[in-house]
Design a protein around this motif. Structure first.
Motif, PDB file in Angstrom:
ATOM      1  N   ALA A 180     -15.466  14.447  68.788  1.00  0.00           N
ATOM      2  CA  ALA A 180     -14.942  16.382  68.920  1.00  0.00           C
ATOM      3  C   ALA A 180     -14.183  16.818  69.503  1.00  0.00           C
ATOM      4  CB  ALA A 180     -16.252  16.968  70.276  1.00  0.00           C
ATOM      5  N   GLY A 181     -13.334  17.386  68.670  1.00  0.00           N
ATOM      6  CA  GLY A 181     -12.109  17.711  68.908  1.00  0.00           C
ATOM      7  C   GLY A 181     -12.167  19.676  69.419  1.00  0.00           C
ATOM      8  N   LEU A 182     -10.397  19.832  69.673  1.00  0.00           N
ATOM      9  CA  LEU A 182     -10.779  20.931  70.800  1.00  0.00           C
ATOM     10  C   LEU A 182      -9.297  21.864  69.225  1.00  0.00           C
ATOM     11  CD1 LEU A 182     -11.579  23.837  71.996  1.00  0.00           C
ATOM     12  CD2 LEU A 182      -9.766  22.203  73.645  1.00  0.00           C
ATOM     13  N   PHE A 183      -9.976  23.009  68.996  1.00  0.00           N
ATOM     14  CA  PHE A 183      -9.164  23.591  68.384  1.00  0.00           C
ATOM     15  C   PHE A 183      -8.169  24.689  68.640  1.00  0.00           C
ATOM     16  CE2 PHE A 183     -11.030  21.144  65.525  1.00  0.00           C
ATOM     17  CZ  PHE A 183      -9.920  20.245  64.563  1.00  0.00           C
ATOM     18  N   ASP A 184      -7.163  25.371  68.830  1.00  0.00           N
ATOM     19  CA  ASP A 184      -6.407  26.520  68.632  1.00  0.00           C
ATOM     20  C   ASP A 184      -6.122  27.511  67.278  1.00  0.00           C
ATOM     21  OD1 ASP A 184      -5.016  28.873  69.452  1.00  0.00           O
ATOM     22  OD2 ASP A 184      -3.454  28.362  70.239  1.00  0.00           O
ATOM     23  N   LEU A 185      -7.023  28.137  67.181  1.00  0.00           N
ATOM     24  CA  LEU A 185      -7.136  28.721  65.710  1.00  0.00           C
ATOM     25  C   LEU A 185      -6.938  30.034  66.485  1.00  0.00           C
ATOM     26  CD1 LEU A 185     -10.434  27.435  64.407  1.00  0.00           C
ATOM     27  CD2 LEU A 185      -7.932  26.395  64.372  1.00  0.00           C
ATOM     28  N   SER A 186      -5.966  30.839  67.026  1.00  0.00           N
ATOM     29  CA  SER A 186      -5.567  32.421  67.350  1.00  0.00           C
ATOM     30  C   SER A 186      -4.541  33.145  67.076  1.00  0.00           C
ATOM     31  CB  SER A 186      -4.825  32.240  68.733  1.00  0.00           C
ATOM     32  OG  SER A 186      -5.518  31.299  69.908  1.00  0.00           O
ATOM     33  N   HIS A 187      -4.175  32.012  65.053  1.00  0.00           N
ATOM     34  CA  HIS A 187      -3.738  32.780  64.292  1.00  0.00           C
ATOM     35  C   HIS A 187      -4.315  33.094  63.405  1.00  0.00           C
ATOM     36  CE1 HIS A 187      -4.913  29.049  62.830  1.00  0.00           C
ATOM     37  NE2 HIS A 187      -4.420  29.331  61.527  1.00  0.00           N
ATOM     38  N   MET A 188      -5.871  33.225  63.691  1.00  0.00           N
ATOM     39  CA  MET A 188      -6.779  33.863  62.241  1.00  0.00           C
ATOM     40  C   MET A 188      -6.025  35.467  63.285  1.00  0.00           C
ATOM     41  SD  MET A 188      -7.636  31.765  60.138  1.00  0.00           S
ATOM     42  CE  MET A 188      -9.340  31.980  60.142  1.00  0.00           C
ATOM     43  N   GLY A 189      -7.123  36.235  62.399  1.00  0.00           N
ATOM     44  CA  GLY A 189      -6.437  38.087  62.256  1.00  0.00           C
ATOM     45  C   GLY A 189      -8.135  38.312  62.297  1.00  0.00           C
ATOM     46  N   GLU A 190      -8.062  38.872  63.255  1.00  0.00           N
ATOM     47  CA  GLU A 190      -9.686  40.062  63.627  1.00  0.00           C
ATOM     48  C   GLU A 190      -9.183  41.352  63.490  1.00  0.00           C
ATOM     49  OE1 GLU A 190      -9.491  36.156  65.873  1.00  0.00           O
ATOM     50  OE2 GLU A 190      -8.308  38.049  65.648  1.00  0.00           O
TER      51      GLU A 190
END
Length: 371
Positions: A47-57
């Motif tokens: 498993a890997g843990l990612f920060d994807l907070s750059h995506m646009g909601e």
């Protein structure tokens, strides 16, 4: 005058972990923490843990939210069930792809559109420009969310340690509200790695608490932090398109081999319908180029923009290329003339700085996980 890149809520934490940071779509993001190959293999095997907070909601609400989204996008959003998600696209009037998106239905009249980081403002502007005449509201919620992802075969076990949400009942491309490690979250079974996994939309002020809890819960399962570099090789192996590479405004969904996302049967008109119908007919009768996979016979790595050649002529162009940690060989996605697109086609190469390196044409994806 250049502006400073935006920082996610986890920026200080990434730096404390020794991450190599990079400017990506106007955000300072972790490229890797140590070895991108180790990070890649961790997601494939553990498993890997990612920060994807750059995506646009972008949130869309109102009595006509579904009708509006079905008009503004190529998919039939009216058929998305409550708690489910749909992969779709937004196109120009001429059918050119503006972005590929995931739309989550959060409630009876509430939807969340998730756009790629580099296109978030463009998508927001397009939706805002198309909402006139509909009883619906488009809201920029990019600052309201941080997005963390746990990806890999051990991700269900890790998540079960930190939430009592019904993960077994959560299907692929579905989402449900829940509490993860004491943090309110939208738990979605989505991802961009080719593995099982979860994406967690939370308030930015809760991001660090959640990251630390997931790190602790994941330690016995071999979870490690992962950056954008391995996310790119993971999605490439899984044959998943990347905007700006396999998808551009110069291509329609039919050119990209993704015509299935266009739903002509839905009620009412939608942006790009006429152009897309013409593109669908072209794709059936005489497709100019097709997206294929290429596997190297040698060791040299192709990159985006390199010409694909056969019989001394240029027959296409590489859109994405990298060494594949899973296959142990360089791989690429490329648009090639239809006559050379069949898997197993002989005599195809990639022009790498003047040398024609031999490549094998294969069907996508390169990698498919065992269910």
């Amino acid at each position: 005058m250049s502006t400073a890149p935006r920082l996610t809520a986890l920026d200080a934490l990434h730096r404390s972990l020794g991450a190599t940071m990079t400017d990506f779509a106007g955000w300072d993001m972790p490229l890797r923490y140590a070895s991108e190959r180790d990070e890649h293999h961790a997601v494939r095997t553990r498993a890997g843990l990612f920060d994807l907070s750059h995506m646009g909601e972008i949130t869309v609400t109102g009595p006509e939210a579904a009708a509006f989204l079905s008009y503004a996008l190529v998919g039939n959003i009216a058929t998305v069930g409550n708690g489910r998600a749909r992969y779709t696209m937004i196109v120009q009037e001429d059918g050119g792809i503006v972005d590929d998106l995931i739309v989550y239905r959060l409630g009876e009249t509430e939807y969340m559109v998730v756009a790629n980081a580099g296109n978030a403002q463009i998508v927001l502007d397009a939706l805002t420009g198309r909402v006139g005449g509909f009883d619906a509201e488009v809201r920029d919620d990019r600052d309201a969310y941080a997005l963390l992802a746990v990806q890999g075969p051990e991700s269900p076990a890790i998540m079960k340690a930190v939430t009592d949400a019904d993960l077994d009942g959560l299907k692929y491309y579905a989402g449900l509200p829940g509490t993860v490690a004491g943090v309110p979250a939208l738990i979605a079974r989505t991802g961009y790695t080719g593995e099982d996994g979860f994406e967690l939309f939370v308030a930015p002020e809760h991001a660090e608490q959640l990251w630390r809890a997931l790190t602790e819960a994941g330690a016995p399962h071999g979870l490690i932090p992962c950056g954008l570099s391995c996310r790119d090789t993971l999605r490439l192996e899984a044959g998943m398109p990347l905007y700006g590479h396999e998808l551009t405004t110069a291509l329609t969904p039919f050119d990209a081999g993704l015509g299935r996302v266009v739903k002509f049967e839905k009620e009412g008109d939608f942006v790009g319908r006429e152009a897309l119908q013409a593109a669908a007919e072209r794709a059936e009768t005489a497709p100019p180029r097709k997206l294929v996979g290429l596997i190297a016979e040698g060791r040299r790595v192709p990159r985006a923009g390199f010409p694909v050649v056969a019989d001394g002529k240029v027959i296409g162009e590489v859109t994405s290329g990298a060494p594949s940690p899973t296959l142990g060989k360089p791989i690429a996605m490329a648009y090639v003339d239809a006559a050379f697109a069949a898997p197993g086609t002989e005599g195809v190469g990639v022009d790498i700085r003047g040398t024609h390196e031999p490549y094998k044409v294969v069907a996508l994806p390169f990698y498919k996980r065992q269910k």
